[in-house]
Structures are given as structure tokens and as C-alpha cells.
Scaffold this motif. Structure first.
Motif, mmCIF file in Angstrom:
data_model
loop_
_atom_site.group_PDB
_atom_site.id
_atom_site.type_symbol
_atom_site.label_atom_id
_atom_site.label_comp_id
_atom_site.label_asym_id
_atom_site.label_seq_id
_atom_site.Cartn_x
_atom_site.Cartn_y
_atom_site.Cartn_z
ATOM 1 N N SER A 30 0.832 -1.210 0.000
ATOM 2 C CA SER A 30 0.000 0.000 0.000
ATOM 3 C C SER A 30 0.867 1.260 0.000
ATOM 4 C CB SER A 30 -0.948 -0.004 1.198
ATOM 5 O OG SER A 30 -0.235 0.118 2.405
ATOM 6 N N HIS A 58 3.934 1.995 7.795
ATOM 7 C CA HIS A 58 3.180 1.587 8.989
ATOM 8 C C HIS A 58 3.691 0.261 9.552
ATOM 9 C CE1 HIS A 58 1.181 0.067 5.370
ATOM 10 N NE2 HIS A 58 1.077 -1.042 6.064
ATOM 11 N N CYS A 400 -3.799 -4.064 3.636
ATOM 12 C CA CYS A 400 -3.911 -3.185 4.782
ATOM 13 C C CYS A 400 -4.261 -1.781 4.393
ATOM 14 C CB CYS A 400 -2.604 -3.185 5.547
ATOM 15 S SG CYS A 400 -1.292 -2.607 4.553
#
Ligand SMILES: [Zn+2]
Ligand SMILES: [Zn+2]
Length: 401
Positions: A30, A58, A400
Motif C-alpha cells: 500500500s 506503517h 492493509c
């Protein structure tokens, strides 16, 4: 638009916020979608208000270096991973949680698109960031930094597996052999040791890894998938006009971890009547899909995003807690998954390695934040890098977004 720049460390805006010093941060599919602006403007998430600034990274592990006065449960020096986003009910410090947050599925928070009083500053692709303490979870000492960056993708894989847990004797197919694919194979095995797991890989070396992580059969994306599925499941292939093929029989469950037009069309046709396709891969474009298997074969198509809370051995645990537990007990292993590490200053090479899996044989590429030579790093737009294939749309995977 992509460049490395030095920002001053902002003060904590609220007493329930903390500052974190990053140590290691994986590059997720992502992240690459955002770097390469690989998004159609007519897909649903794009209709939502955008953040003024997006901070990438992340899949991080770092150390808390400052805590606000109201922070409980986290202390300076503690190692943490990023658990939630700064825009959900818990991160906003709301007492009255929306229904998904109450259930524990924070990624589906109904207030996520409402304006924030204070935006988080920084992400995993940097030396430090500030965030509400409620977006972090402490990491047990037993897990190394190299393991900790896989807690988030493992939580994604666990959540996906729980969307349609395999039953004893069932045949399951995982399409896509990257980080989430390997973790998903292991999560499915942990949930149901007596199921048959097959996988589809792009390259032979990925197939070897998938076998190592517990896939009983692996075929390649370039193989005749219909013939392979028929062979593995005892199904029967029928050929119509113009190369149109359909399979009767097939897998009980197919997890599409790639999630592009080809793989999702295959997944729907390779699933037996009454079976389930779980869409795990993130693809931000409209697709031409033949959805007739959904009614003609009563195939269920369900999605999986992020992580939530699930029952395991009589306990209700977040996917993150379960990921940490399974990693400590050895049910989930990550050895061999972290293939490349770069300092932040070599971000072009890092993104190249993450995209070009054929050349680099990369699984997970990570930024290491030790002795960051940030003062010497060039501050150039990525388009000035001669070698990066910026127009290329990377086929990434992950769940995600
Ligand atoms: Zn991710
Ligand atoms: Zn919420």
C-alpha cells in the motif's frame, strides 16, 4: 512529489500522545500504491476526503521517547509497533465508540473521514513520529525488531484467514506469494492443521518459499491454472468459445492476495459451487469482472481489510496480539522474509528492490533507521532518479490499505 526532507520535531499536541523513534520499517504494497499514485480516480475510497499530508510506513518498530501526561500503558524506552490509525474513535480519545470500533475492527471506523483536531506527524519512513498512544502496541522482548515489523502483515493475514476459516479436509488456495501470502499460508495451517493448502506464485523461488511455509502444492501464474486446479481438486474443466473456460468443482476457499482483474476472475472460477473467495489484495482500479459464479455457482465473495478482534482458544484477542503470540510460539515464522534493508537515504534503491521482485528476489524490503545520514542525503524529487521505472504500475499485494 516524492522526496526526503527534514522536518522539525513538533511538540506533542495532546497529553494522550507520544513520540516514537523508529528502528526498522517494512515497505508495504500500500506504500507503493501511494508512491506510484497507482489509483483510479473513480474508485470508492477516492471519494473520501484526503489527508493534507500522507506519511508512509506503517510496518514499523520503534521506541517510545516521549509520553504525554495522560498516557497510560506505554512508557519511555518501550518498543512499540503501530496498531491503529490516528483517525479512529480510540485514537481520537472518544468515549462513545462507533459500532466497528466497539467490535474491535478499528480499520472500519465510521468516523475515520471526519476532520481531525490534530493530525499525526511523521510515519515509519523517517527517524521519528508523533501519534496518539492508542495507535501503538508494546512489543514483547522475545520478538526481535526483524520479527516485529511482520506483526502488522501477520495481523492482516490472520484477519483474512478468520474471514473464512478452513474446515478439516478442505482444499484452500492462496493466490499470491509475497509477505502476506506466506503469512496467510501459516495462519491457515495454524487455524486448521488438517486442511490442504495450495498456492500460486509468480516465480519458482517464491514457490520454494511457499512450500517452506507450509503450502502442499504450488503452481506458477504462468502455468495452465485451470488444469492445475482440476488436478489438485478433482474438478472438471469445460472449454467454451474464444478461450472461455469454466471449472466445475474447485477449491472450497480461495484467498486472492493479489486482487487484480486476472487473479480475481480466476479465483471466482476456481472456487467450487457454494465456496468462498476472500479478497485480500488491494487494487485501486475498476476491474472488468465476470461475477456470474456468484449466482451461477453461489460463490461468496468476501473482503478482508486490516485487522480486527477474534476468538482464539476461548479468548478475544486483537489480530495483533494473536500475531505476536503465534510468532512467539513458532506457529508463524518470518525467517527468510526480510530480504533487503536500506538506510532512508537510499530510498530509490529500496523502492526499486520492493517493486522489481524478478531482479531483486525481494520479499520484504525495509528501511533501517540506525545512523541515519540524513544531513547528507539528497533532497531530490524521485523523477530525477534515472533508473526507477516510475511509469510502471507495480503489481503489489497486501491487505492493509
Ligand atoms: Zn501494510
Ligand atoms: Zn470508530
Amino acid at each position: 512529489p516524492l522526496h526526503l526532507s527534514i522536518l522539525p520535531d513538533p511538540p506533542l499536541p495532546r497529553p494522550d500522545w507520544v513520540r516514537v523513534q523508529n528502528r526498522l520499517c517494512g515497505i508495504c504494497g500500500s506504500d507503493l500504491h501511494q508512491i506510484f499514485l497507482d489509483t483510479g480516480l473513480d474508485v470508492a475510497p477516492v471519494a473520501l476526503p484526503a489527508h493534507r499530508r500522507i506519511y508512509l510506513g506503517h510496518e514499523m518498530v520503534g521506541v517510545v521517547t516521549e509520553t504525554g501526561a495522560a498516557v497510560t500503558g506505554l512508557s519511555v524506552g518501550e518498543r512499540v509497533v503501530r496498531w491503529g490509525r490516528a483517525n479512529d474513535c480510540r485514537a481520537r480519545g472518544l468515549a462513545d465508540l462507533c459500532p466497528p470500533c466497539r467490535r474491535g475492527h478499528r480499520v472500519l471506523c465510521e468516523r475515520a473521514s471526519e476532520p481531525l483536531a490534530h493530525e499525526p506527524i511523521g510515519g515509519g519512513f523517517g527517524d521519528s513520529f508523533i501519534t496518539p498512544a492508542a495507535t501503538l502496541l508494546p512489543v514483547p522482548d522475545a520478538l526481535s525488531d526483524e520479527q516485529a515489523i511482520f506483526i502488522e502483515p501477520a495481523a492482516v493475514a490472520i484477519h483474512a484467514a478468520f474471514r473464512r476459516p478452513p474446515q478439516a479436509g478442505e482444499r484452500v488456495l492462496v493466490i499470491g506469494c509475497g509477505t502476506v501470502g506466506y503469512l496467510l499460508v501459516q495462519a491457515l495451517r495454524a487455524l486448521q492443521p488438517a486442511c490442504h493448502i495450495a498456492a500460486v506464485a509468480q516465480f519458482p523461488w517464491q514457490a520454494d518459499l511457499a512450500r517452506r511455509y507450509g503450502a502442499g502444492h504450488v503452481f506458477l501464474a504462468g502455468d495452465d491454472g485451470f488444469a492445475e486446479v482440476a488436478r489438485l481438486t478433482g474438478g472438471k474443466v469445460y472449454a467454451g468459445r474464444g478461450g472461455n473456460r469454466m471449472l466445475i468443482g474447485g477449491f472450497d476457499v480461495v484467498f486472492d492476495v493479489v486482487g487484480v482483474e486476472t487473479t480475481l476472475n480466476h479465483a471466482l472460477r476456481w472456487t467450487r459451487a457454494g465456496g468462498t473467495v476472500v479478497l485480500v489484495g488491494v487494487h485501486l482500479h475498476r476491474m472488468r469482472l465476470d461475477v456470474t459464479p456468484v449466482w451461477y455457482q453461489e460463490v461468496s465473495l468476501v473482503g478482508a481489510v486490516g485487522h480486527d478482534v477474534q476468538e482464539w482458544e476461548g479468548e478475544r484477542l486483537s489480530s495483533f496480539e494473536l500475531a505476536m503470540r503465534w510468532m512467539q510460539s513458532g506457529l508463524l515464522t518470518t525467517g527468510g522474509l526480510l530480504t533487503h534493508r536500506f538506510p532512508l537515504s537510499e530510498y530509490r534503491q529500496a523502492f526499486r528492490a520492493a517493486v522489481d521482485k524478478a531482479q531483486f528476489r525481494s520479499v520484504k524490503v525495509a528501511f533501517r533507521m540506525d545512523n541515519l545520514p540524513i544531513s547528507e542525503s539528497p533532497n531530490l524529487p524521485i523523477s530525477e532518479s534515472p533508473n526507477l521505472p516510475i511509469s510502471q504500475s507495480p503489481q503489489t499485494q497486501g491487505g492493509c490499505k
